[in-house]
Design an enzyme around this catalytic site. Sequence first.
Site, mmCIF file in Angstrom:
data_model
loop_
_atom_site.group_PDB
_atom_site.id
_atom_site.type_symbol
_atom_site.label_atom_id
_atom_site.label_comp_id
_atom_site.label_asym_id
_atom_site.label_seq_id
_atom_site.Cartn_x
_atom_site.Cartn_y
_atom_site.Cartn_z
ATOM 1 N N ALA A 65 -18.139 21.374 6.654
ATOM 2 C CA ALA A 65 -17.883 21.481 5.219
ATOM 3 C C ALA A 65 -17.617 20.084 4.674
ATOM 4 O O ALA A 65 -17.202 19.190 5.417
ATOM 5 C CB ALA A 65 -16.657 22.364 4.981
ATOM 6 N N GLY A 108 -18.377 23.703 9.934
ATOM 7 C CA GLY A 108 -19.306 24.614 9.259
ATOM 8 C C GLY A 108 -20.744 24.422 9.722
ATOM 9 O O GLY A 108 -21.547 25.355 9.665
ATOM 10 N N GLU A 111 -20.995 26.455 12.718
ATOM 11 C CA GLU A 111 -20.976 27.862 12.270
ATOM 12 C C GLU A 111 -22.331 28.257 11.680
ATOM 13 O O GLU A 111 -22.802 29.379 11.875
ATOM 14 C CB GLU A 111 -19.845 28.071 11.258
ATOM 15 C CG GLU A 111 -18.476 27.978 11.921
ATOM 16 C CD GLU A 111 -17.326 27.985 10.932
ATOM 17 O OE1 GLU A 111 -17.344 27.160 9.991
ATOM 18 O OE2 GLU A 111 -16.400 28.787 11.094
ATOM 19 N N GLU A 131 -12.127 21.507 13.146
ATOM 20 C CA GLU A 131 -11.231 21.809 12.016
ATOM 21 C C GLU A 131 -9.766 21.589 12.362
ATOM 22 O O GLU A 131 -8.959 21.217 11.515
ATOM 23 C CB GLU A 131 -11.426 23.281 11.569
ATOM 24 C CG GLU A 131 -12.761 23.567 10.888
ATOM 25 C CD GLU A 131 -13.858 23.976 11.861
ATOM 26 O OE1 GLU A 131 -13.721 23.706 13.072
ATOM 27 O OE2 GLU A 131 -14.848 24.563 11.398
HETATM 28 N N1 DAK Z 1 -17.557 15.763 4.729
HETATM 29 C C1 DAK Z 1 -17.786 14.749 3.870
HETATM 30 N N2 DAK Z 1 -18.359 13.566 4.227
HETATM 31 C C2 DAK Z 1 -18.711 13.443 5.525
HETATM 32 C C3 DAK Z 1 -18.493 14.469 6.485
HETATM 33 C C4 DAK Z 1 -17.890 15.692 6.025
HETATM 34 N N3 DAK Z 1 -17.673 16.715 6.840
HETATM 35 N N4 DAK Z 1 -18.939 14.034 7.679
HETATM 36 C C5 DAK Z 1 -19.413 12.786 7.474
HETATM 37 N N5 DAK Z 1 -19.275 12.434 6.196
HETATM 38 C C6 DAK Z 1 -19.662 11.161 5.576
HETATM 39 C C7 DAK Z 1 -18.684 10.057 5.964
HETATM 40 O O1 DAK Z 1 -17.530 10.092 5.150
HETATM 41 C C8 DAK Z 1 -19.527 8.821 5.726
HETATM 42 O O2 DAK Z 1 -19.579 8.576 4.347
HETATM 43 P P1 DAK Z 1 -19.418 7.039 3.754
HETATM 44 O O3 DAK Z 1 -18.122 6.560 4.287
HETATM 45 O O4 DAK Z 1 -20.621 6.325 4.340
HETATM 46 O O5 DAK Z 1 -19.489 7.222 2.280
HETATM 47 C C9 DAK Z 1 -20.917 9.277 6.138
HETATM 48 O O6 DAK Z 1 -20.906 10.723 6.094
HETATM 49 C C10 DAK Z 1 -21.292 8.864 7.560
HETATM 50 O O7 DAK Z 1 -20.246 9.306 8.423
HETATM 51 P P2 DAK Z 1 -19.498 8.350 9.450
HETATM 52 O O8 DAK Z 1 -19.479 6.932 8.963
HETATM 53 O O9 DAK Z 1 -18.184 8.972 9.782
HETATM 54 O O10 DAK Z 1 -20.499 8.424 10.698
HETATM 55 P P3 DAK Z 1 -20.161 8.361 12.259
HETATM 56 O O11 DAK Z 1 -21.476 8.328 12.942
HETATM 57 O O12 DAK Z 1 -19.177 7.281 12.548
HETATM 58 O O13 DAK Z 1 -19.415 9.737 12.576
HETATM 59 C C11 DAK Z 1 -19.117 12.153 12.478
HETATM 60 C C12 DAK Z 1 -20.106 10.943 12.393
HETATM 61 C C13 DAK Z 1 -19.910 13.394 12.118
HETATM 62 C C14 DAK Z 1 -18.605 12.263 13.923
HETATM 63 C C15 DAK Z 1 -17.927 11.895 11.524
HETATM 64 O O14 DAK Z 1 -18.438 11.583 10.222
HETATM 65 C C16 DAK Z 1 -17.020 13.082 11.404
HETATM 66 O O15 DAK Z 1 -16.147 13.292 12.255
HETATM 67 N N6 DAK Z 1 -17.170 13.880 10.320
HETATM 68 C C17 DAK Z 1 -16.299 14.976 10.026
HETATM 69 C C18 DAK Z 1 -16.573 16.147 10.928
HETATM 70 C C19 DAK Z 1 -15.628 17.326 10.650
HETATM 71 O O16 DAK Z 1 -14.404 17.193 10.759
HETATM 72 N N7 DAK Z 1 -16.223 18.482 10.275
HETATM 73 C C20 DAK Z 1 -15.446 19.663 10.027
HETATM 74 C C21 DAK Z 1 -15.113 19.770 8.555
HETATM 75 S S1 DAK Z 1 -14.096 21.211 8.222
HETATM 76 C C22 DAK Z 1 -15.205 27.856 4.507
HETATM 77 C C23 DAK Z 1 -15.981 27.997 5.613
HETATM 78 C C24 DAK Z 1 -16.104 26.972 6.512
HETATM 79 C C25 DAK Z 1 -15.435 25.768 6.320
HETATM 80 C C26 DAK Z 1 -14.643 25.613 5.208
HETATM 81 C C27 DAK Z 1 -14.529 26.662 4.301
HETATM 82 N N8 DAK Z 1 -15.052 28.924 3.568
HETATM 83 C C28 DAK Z 1 -15.741 30.172 3.848
HETATM 84 C C29 DAK Z 1 -14.414 28.756 2.335
HETATM 85 C C30 DAK Z 1 -15.629 24.715 7.292
HETATM 86 C C31 DAK Z 1 -14.787 23.674 7.435
HETATM 87 C C32 DAK Z 1 -15.247 22.481 8.134
HETATM 88 O O17 DAK Z 1 -16.355 22.371 8.568
#
Ligand code: DAK
Length: 257
Positions: A65, A108, A111, A131
Site C-alpha cells: 500500500a 499489499g 496480497e 506491515e
Molecule cells: N509506499 C509509498 N512509496 C513507496 C513504497 C510504498 N509502499 N515503497 C517504495 N516507495 C517509494 C520510496 O519512498 C521511494 O520514493 P522516493 O524516495 O524516490 O520519492 C521509491 O519508491 C523507491 O524506493 P526505495 O528508494 O526505498 O527503493 P529501495 O530499492 O531502496 O527499497 C523497498 C525498495 C521496496 C524494499 C522499500 O522501498 C520498502 O521497504 N518499501 C516499503 C515496503 C512496505 O513496507 N510495504 C508494506 C506497506 S503496508 C488495506 C489493505 C492492505 C493494506 C492497507 C490497507 N485496506 C483494505 C484498507 C496494505 C498495507 C501495506 O502494504
Amino acid sequence: MPQMLKVTPTEHGVRLITLHRPEAMNALNTQLLGELAAELAAVEQDPGTRVVVLTGSRKAFAAGADINEMAERDLVGILNDPRVSHWQAISSFSKPLIAAVNGFALGGGCELVMHADIVIAGEDARFGQPEINLGIMPGAGGTQRLLRAVGKSLAMQMVLSGIAIDARHAQRAGLVSEVTQPELTIERAIELARLIAQKAPLAVRLAKEALLKAQDTDLASGLRFERHAFTVLAGTQDREEGICAFQEKRRANFTGQ
Ligand code: DAK
C-alpha cells in the site's frame, strides 16, 4: 483511460495488465487499485478476454500500500476507506488471473499476488508482509490467504517478523507454481494463459470456483459443489465438442456454450 496501468489489447484471449507507477515501486494507492478494479470489471464483461496476466516492473511487482497515502488517513478514514471496495472487486474476479512477479511483492503487493490463481515468479522476486514494521498488520487478506498458501509456521514467521522470502522459497512453500529467469516471467505467464484461454470457458470458470471453495469450506460441502458443477458441465455443448474432438483426433473448438 487508466493512468497507473498499462493495458495490452487482448490477443489470443489473453489481456496483459501491467502496474505502472514506477516512481513509487508500484505502491498501491487508491487510484491504482481503483483502475485495476475497473479494468478487471471490464474484462469480466468481455467474452473475448478469457485470461488475465497481471504484472509489474522488473524491480517491483508492487511494494505494498502507498505508505504516504496511509499516513494521511485517521481511524474514520480507514473505516470509510474506498480501497476496501476495490480489493473486494479484485477478489471477486471470476476469470483466471495469472500473476507474473519480478522484484518486490510486499505487503499489499504480496496480497495482490495471492489474489491470483497461478503465480509465476522470476528468480529475483521477493515476497513479504512487512506491515509489522509499520506497527500494523496485513489488511487485504494477507493473514488468511498466506496461511492457506504456505502453512502456519512460515506464515507466522513472515507476518510477525516482516522478513521476506525469495522466489525459490516461495515455490517450495506453495505460494508460487513456477520460477523462471526474470526476463522470461511474463512470456511464460502469457504462454500458460494462452493455453488456458483455449479451454472451455465454462469448465475453466467452474473449476476455478471449485478449487477456491476447497480453501474455505469443509470437504463434504466442497465435494457437493464439485458434483454440482460437474453435472452442470455435462449439459454443455463444449463437453460434446471436447469428446467429439478427441474421437475425431482433432483440436476442440470451444465456444463457451
Ligand atoms: N509506499 C509509498 N512509496 C513507496 C513504497 C510504498 N509502499 N515503497 C517504495 N516507495 C517509494 C520510496 O519512498 C521511494 O520514493 P522516493 O524516495 O524516490 O520519492 C521509491 O519508491 C523507491 O524506493 P526505495 O528508494 O526505498 O527503493 P529501495 O530499492 O531502496 O527499497 C523497498 C525498495 C521496496 C524494499 C522499500 O522501498 C520498502 O521497504 N518499501 C516499503 C515496503 C512496505 O513496507 N510495504 C508494506 C506497506 S503496508 C488495506 C489493505 C492492505 C493494506 C492497507 C490497507 N485496506 C483494505 C484498507 C496494505 C498495507 C501495506 O502494504
